[in-house]
Write a protein that holds these residues in place. Structure first.
Motif, PDB file in Angstrom:
ATOM      1  N   VAL A 168      44.814  37.488  54.181  1.00  0.00           N
ATOM      2  CA  VAL A 168      44.715  37.806  52.767  1.00  0.00           C
ATOM      3  C   VAL A 168      43.269  37.543  52.367  1.00  0.00           C
ATOM      4  CG1 VAL A 168      45.632  37.417  50.459  1.00  0.00           C
ATOM      5  CG2 VAL A 168      47.093  37.013  52.446  1.00  0.00           C
ATOM      6  N   LEU A 169      42.604  38.559  51.845  1.00  0.00           N
ATOM      7  CA  LEU A 169      41.180  38.451  51.550  1.00  0.00           C
ATOM      8  C   LEU A 169      40.903  38.461  50.053  1.00  0.00           C
ATOM      9  CD1 LEU A 169      39.635  40.927  54.166  1.00  0.00           C
ATOM     10  CD2 LEU A 169      40.275  38.526  54.466  1.00  0.00           C
ATOM     11  N   GLY A 170      39.948  37.668  49.643  1.00  0.00           N
ATOM     12  CA  GLY A 170      39.431  37.671  48.291  1.00  0.00           C
ATOM     13  C   GLY A 170      37.992  37.208  48.347  1.00  0.00           C
ATOM     14  N   ARG A 171      37.346  37.147  47.209  1.00  0.00           N
ATOM     15  CA  ARG A 171      35.993  36.612  47.141  1.00  0.00           C
ATOM     16  C   ARG A 171      35.671  36.311  45.683  1.00  0.00           C
ATOM     17  NH1 ARG A 171      30.251  39.334  49.320  1.00  0.00           N
ATOM     18  NH2 ARG A 171      29.110  37.358  49.442  1.00  0.00           N
ATOM     19  N   GLY A 172      34.852  35.305  45.444  1.00  0.00           N
ATOM     20  CA  GLY A 172      34.525  34.952  44.071  1.00  0.00           C
ATOM     21  C   GLY A 172      35.785  34.546  43.324  1.00  0.00           C
ATOM     22  N   PRO A 173      36.095  35.199  42.203  1.00  0.00           N
ATOM     23  CA  PRO A 173      37.255  34.790  41.411  1.00  0.00           C
ATOM     24  C   PRO A 173      38.586  35.030  42.098  1.00  0.00           C
ATOM     25  CG  PRO A 173      36.322  36.830  40.561  1.00  0.00           C
ATOM     26  CD  PRO A 173      35.363  36.319  41.579  1.00  0.00           C
ATOM     27  N   THR A 174      38.619  35.923  43.093  1.00  0.00           N
ATOM     28  CA  THR A 174      39.901  36.226  43.737  1.00  0.00           C
ATOM     29  C   THR A 174      40.144  35.460  45.030  1.00  0.00           C
ATOM     30  OG1 THR A 174      39.072  38.125  45.015  1.00  0.00           O
ATOM     31  CG2 THR A 174      39.824  38.554  42.757  1.00  0.00           C
ATOM     32  N   LEU A 175      39.172  34.680  45.503  1.00  0.00           N
ATOM     33  CA  LEU A 175      39.417  33.899  46.720  1.00  0.00           C
ATOM     34  C   LEU A 175      40.520  32.865  46.504  1.00  0.00           C
ATOM     35  CD1 LEU A 175      38.851  33.243  49.638  1.00  0.00           C
ATOM     36  CD2 LEU A 175      36.922  31.814  48.904  1.00  0.00           C
ATOM     37  N   PRO A 176      40.536  32.115  45.381  1.00  0.00           N
ATOM     38  CA  PRO A 176      41.665  31.202  45.159  1.00  0.00           C
ATOM     39  C   PRO A 176      42.985  31.940  44.988  1.00  0.00           C
ATOM     40  CG  PRO A 176      39.800  30.645  43.730  1.00  0.00           C
ATOM     41  CD  PRO A 176      39.506  31.974  44.335  1.00  0.00           C
ATOM     42  N   GLY A 229      47.566  48.035  63.685  1.00  0.00           N
ATOM     43  CA  GLY A 229      48.836  47.733  63.024  1.00  0.00           C
ATOM     44  C   GLY A 229      48.901  46.415  62.293  1.00  0.00           C
ATOM     45  N   ASP A 230      47.854  45.594  62.381  1.00  0.00           N
ATOM     46  CA  ASP A 230      47.887  44.284  61.723  1.00  0.00           C
ATOM     47  C   ASP A 230      47.687  44.445  60.212  1.00  0.00           C
ATOM     48  OD1 ASP A 230      48.263  42.923  64.082  1.00  0.00           O
ATOM     49  OD2 ASP A 230      46.130  42.640  64.442  1.00  0.00           O
ATOM     50  N   PRO A 231      48.521  43.794  59.389  1.00  0.00           N
ATOM     51  CA  PRO A 231      48.369  43.927  57.939  1.00  0.00           C
ATOM     52  C   PRO A 231      47.272  43.025  57.384  1.00  0.00           C
ATOM     53  CG  PRO A 231      50.294  42.593  58.445  1.00  0.00           C
ATOM     54  CD  PRO A 231      49.721  43.028  59.765  1.00  0.00           C
ATOM     55  N   VAL A 232      46.527  43.564  56.430  1.00  0.00           N
ATOM     56  CA  VAL A 232      45.498  42.815  55.717  1.00  0.00           C
ATOM     57  C   VAL A 232      45.672  43.110  54.224  1.00  0.00           C
ATOM     58  CG1 VAL A 232      43.029  42.424  55.369  1.00  0.00           C
ATOM     59  CG2 VAL A 232      43.886  43.010  57.651  1.00  0.00           C
ATOM     60  N   LEU A 233      45.967  42.079  53.459  1.00  0.00           N
ATOM     61  CA  LEU A 233      46.097  42.227  52.009  1.00  0.00           C
ATOM     62  C   LEU A 233      44.768  41.856  51.370  1.00  0.00           C
ATOM     63  CD1 LEU A 233      47.770  42.651  49.419  1.00  0.00           C
ATOM     64  CD2 LEU A 233      48.463  40.247  49.588  1.00  0.00           C
ATOM     65  N   VAL A 234      44.223  42.757  50.565  1.00  0.00           N
ATOM     66  CA  VAL A 234      42.904  42.558  49.966  1.00  0.00           C
ATOM     67  C   VAL A 234      43.043  42.483  48.453  1.00  0.00           C
ATOM     68  CG1 VAL A 234      40.562  43.457  49.749  1.00  0.00           C
ATOM     69  CG2 VAL A 234      41.863  43.840  51.863  1.00  0.00           C
ATOM     70  N   LEU A 235      42.640  41.347  47.881  1.00  0.00           N
ATOM     71  CA  LEU A 235      42.630  41.149  46.432  1.00  0.00           C
ATOM     72  C   LEU A 235      41.161  41.210  46.013  1.00  0.00           C
ATOM     73  CD1 LEU A 235      45.264  38.288  46.280  1.00  0.00           C
ATOM     74  CD2 LEU A 235      45.625  40.750  46.069  1.00  0.00           C
ATOM     75  N   ALA A 236      40.729  42.397  45.679  1.00  0.00           N
ATOM     76  CA  ALA A 236      39.306  42.646  45.471  1.00  0.00           C
ATOM     77  C   ALA A 236      38.851  42.145  44.106  1.00  0.00           C
ATOM     78  CB  ALA A 236      39.011  44.131  45.597  1.00  0.00           C
TER      79      ALA A 236
END
Length: 351
Positions: free
Chosen positions: A214-222, A258-265
């Motif tokens: 699960v990826l985020g950065r800045g305000p979305t990393l938490p 096939g690996d899932p990656v959820l991105v909260l940009a």
């Protein structure tokens, strides 16, 4: 294990759906209290701030760190509870420093002991709690209720969203940042919109997964950290959160076909480089599921709906509001009960 619970009928779903109204009401109920706290903190002008939390509350603490450092210009550290609770070694440099202790229940023994140890060193203890007559609140100099109401599902939802809003409110009043203050005025509408956004379309891509990023950065990393925690809790899915910048420093090698990656940009400058990163994942055959600005997430296999015309902090909070429906639906699809995950309790009494 099988379950006959219907989607949307779980306590987790019911409580998550309460969050927008609870958060909007909180801002009105806390207006004078938080304004006064902001004035006190500006007068105090501390050299740094600290947070104290565990579990989901520690993800909220990371959100507070982001807000304090980027909007209030206050360096913020995460104070390990064991430093105060087990070692009783809180530094005397905490004198005059705000310690923001975050706990839904306010009843975890290690947080209480750590707050007491910091207070002995002269720290200004600010308790962000849902239970206002809790032991942690009793020991605080300032108590900011999150007004989430009773929460019985083990998987915290509305209390987390309301805690993020309370922290944004505190930082907005402390910093007097005009943009952040204005964003709070629309948070109820933003969260209601987020609750209506259908993220459950991602369930088929995640139902059979064993692990994911699960990826985020800045305000979305938490927010990514909280999402990963909920996937572990409610679906027994090994999810790990990383910064979309940090993931290239090793973890990228774990992702393949096939690996899932959820991105909260994120919606702010932290989106820099995200498009190229997702194109990398897509080229490896990863199943990229993403929410964010269309130009950043064009490589995603599945684009999740979200409003992008909002303040970056509000957008981050909205993402977790939308995510909770996905977490609940995925848990049910995997034959689990999101209200009562195995081996977990509502109040974790860590020593």
């Amino acid at each position: 294990m099988t379950t006959t619970t219907l989607k949307g009928a779980t306590k987790m779903a019911q409580e998550a759906n309460e969050a927008p109204a609870r958060a909007a009401a909180q801002l009105q109920l806390n207006a004078d209290l938080v304004r006064a706290a902001g004035e006190r903190l500006r007068e105090l002008a501390p050299p740094f701030a600290a947070t104290l939390a565990r579990g989901s509350s520690d993800q909220a603490a990371a959100f507070a760190k982001f807000l304090l450092e980027t909007y209030a210009g206050v360096p913020t550290l995460s104070h390990a509870p064991s430093v105060g609770s087990l070692y009783q070694a809180t530094s005397s440099r905490f004198a005059g420093v705000p310690l923001i202790a975050i706990s839904q229940s306010g009843g975890s023994p290690d947080l209480i002991a750590a707050a007491e140890d910091a207070k002995r060193q002269g720290a200004l203890v600010i308790a962000i709690v849902n239970v206002v007559d809790s032991p942690l609140a009793e020991r605080a100099d300032i108590v900011i209720p999150v007004h989430a109401g009773s929460e019985t599902s083990v998987a915290a939802t509305k209390s987390f969203v309301c805690t993020l809003v309370a922290l944004a409110h505190l930082v907005a009043e402390w910093s007097q940042d005009a943009g952040l203050l204005a964003a709070l005025g629309t948070i109820g509408d933003v969260l209601h919109n987020a609750a209506d956004a259908d993220w459950t379309q991602a369930v088929p891509l995640l139902r059979d997964a064993d692990d994911m990023l699960v990826l985020g950065r800045g305000p979305t990393l938490p927010i990514a950290g909280e999402a990963a925690l909920k996937l572990k809790e409610t679906s027994s899915l090994h999810a790990e959160a990383f910064s979309s910048a940090e993931v290239a420093h090793g973890p990228m090698t774990l992702v393949g076909e096939g690996d899932p990656v959820l991105v909260l940009a994120p919606l702010d400058v932290a989106r820099t480089g995200l498009r190229e990163r997702l194109e990398d994942f897509a080229a490896r055959g990863a199943r990229v599921i993403a929410a964010g600005l269309p130009e950043d997430i064009a490589a995603a296999q599945l684009v999740l709906p979200m409003r992008t015309d909002v303040h970056p902090a509000a957008g981050a909070i909205a993402q977790i509001q939308s995510f909770y429906a996905l977490a609940e639906a995925l848990s049910l699809a995997r034959g689990r009960n999101p209200d009562s995950p195995p081996h977990l309790n509502k109040v974790t009494r860590t020593l």
